[in-house]
Enzyme design. Structure first.
Site, PDB file in Angstrom:
ATOM      1  N   ASP A  61       1.208   6.332  -4.545  1.00 25.63           N
ATOM      2  CA  ASP A  61      -0.191   6.378  -4.729  1.00 25.63           C
ATOM      3  C   ASP A  61      -1.210   6.696  -3.696  1.00 25.63           C
ATOM      4  O   ASP A  61      -2.043   7.267  -3.997  1.00 25.63           O
ATOM      5  CB  ASP A  61      -0.545   4.790  -5.322  1.00 25.63           C
ATOM      6  CG  ASP A  61      -1.938   4.563  -5.651  1.00 25.63           C
ATOM      7  OD1 ASP A  61      -2.513   5.185  -6.626  1.00 25.63           O
ATOM      8  OD2 ASP A  61      -2.434   3.895  -4.871  1.00 25.63           O
ATOM      9  N   GLU A 133       4.401   8.588  -9.500  1.00 23.32           N
ATOM     10  CA  GLU A 133       3.917   7.981  -8.181  1.00 23.32           C
ATOM     11  C   GLU A 133       5.042   7.551  -7.376  1.00 23.32           C
ATOM     12  O   GLU A 133       5.021   7.980  -6.223  1.00 23.32           O
ATOM     13  CB  GLU A 133       2.971   6.907  -8.430  1.00 23.32           C
ATOM     14  CG  GLU A 133       1.488   7.397  -8.734  1.00 23.32           C
ATOM     15  CD  GLU A 133       0.825   6.177  -8.972  1.00 23.32           C
ATOM     16  OE1 GLU A 133      -0.668   6.269  -9.023  1.00 23.32           O
ATOM     17  OE2 GLU A 133       1.259   5.058  -9.311  1.00 23.32           O
TER      18      GLU A 133
END
Length: 243
Positions: A61, A133
């Site tokens: 992320d 992610e």
């Protein structure tokens, strides 16, 4: 391969297949396996530590946000911080990440238990977002920044170039959605403020009828409200969208 779950005979087999899709081959099969393992599997390593994609998701992320920020900084040299932030919010939101995951058919490779799979886990937008992610984090760990930058740039730069106008901010989008669905307008509640005066953190919540409550934290109330609105929009989309 379509939407058929991939059945690998070994992690090396899985690595070979994914490498042709993402143009990167993992040196360490274990990192790839961790990036694709859903928490429902409750997998543990030899040290009895839980192994799933959550830690790599956390890392990925941050890496995604950094690389997308750099792409926008380069593509829009005359734009102010606020405009760049709105573009970034749109590019790194859950829906965009899940769409990239669908483009590379990542759901076919996520490893999960039977219950999660039977409940549509391989098509679930949140699972797709989290796994992508995690894959980004895994590429960084296994291959370094140059390789992960290449992957993110391939899938996000054209999206950034295609943003001819500024995207609507999440708060406005959520307000319009509630009005369209004849629901009360969203109310943003400050749940708590922590940290020193020079570096505070604000926790904001929103509650929408039939969709429950979400929470978001940020260093300013404004940003926390935007994040909360984005999370609520994702929650609504996950609840209503048929994939």
């Amino acid at each position: 391969m379509g939407d058929t779950p991939f059945k690998a005979t070994s992690m090396e087999d899985l690595n070979d297949t994914i490498s042709k899709i993402i143009n990167y081959r993992f040196k360490n099969d274990a990192i790839l396996e961790e990036a694709l393992t859903h928490p429902s599997l409750n997998k543990r390593n030899s040290k009895n530590q839980i192994e799933n994609y959550e830690r790599l998701e956390f890392l990925g992320d941050s890496i995604l946000n950094m690389i997308v920020s750099a792409i926008l900084f380069r593509l829009f040299p005359k734009e102010k911080e606020g405009a760049l932030a709105r573009r970034k919010t749109d590019l790194v939101c859950g829906n965009t990440i899940a769409n990239v995951a669908k483009e590379i058919k990542l759901g076919n490779f996520i490893i999960m238990n039977n219950s999660e799979r039977c409940n549509g886990g391989k098509r679930n937008l949140k699972n797709l977002e989290n796994a992508l992610e995690a894959l980004i984090g895994a590429i960084y760990i296994d291959g370094g920044f140059a390789n992960v930058k290449k992957f993110v740039t391939k899938h996000w730069e054209e999206r950034a170039k295609g943003m001819l106008s500024l995207p609507q901010d999440p708060k406005t989008s959520l307000q319009e959605w509630t009005q369209k669905n004849k629901l009360p307008l969203p109310e943003y509640e400050l749940m708590k403020q922590t940290g020193p005066a020079h570096s505070p953190e604000f926790t904001i919540s929103i509650c929408i009828e039939n969709y429950g409550k979400v929470f978001a934290c940020a260093s300013s109330k404004k940003v926390a409200e935007q994040k909360a609105a984005e999370l609520m929009l994702e929650k609504i989309n996950n609840s209503e969208k048929t994939i």
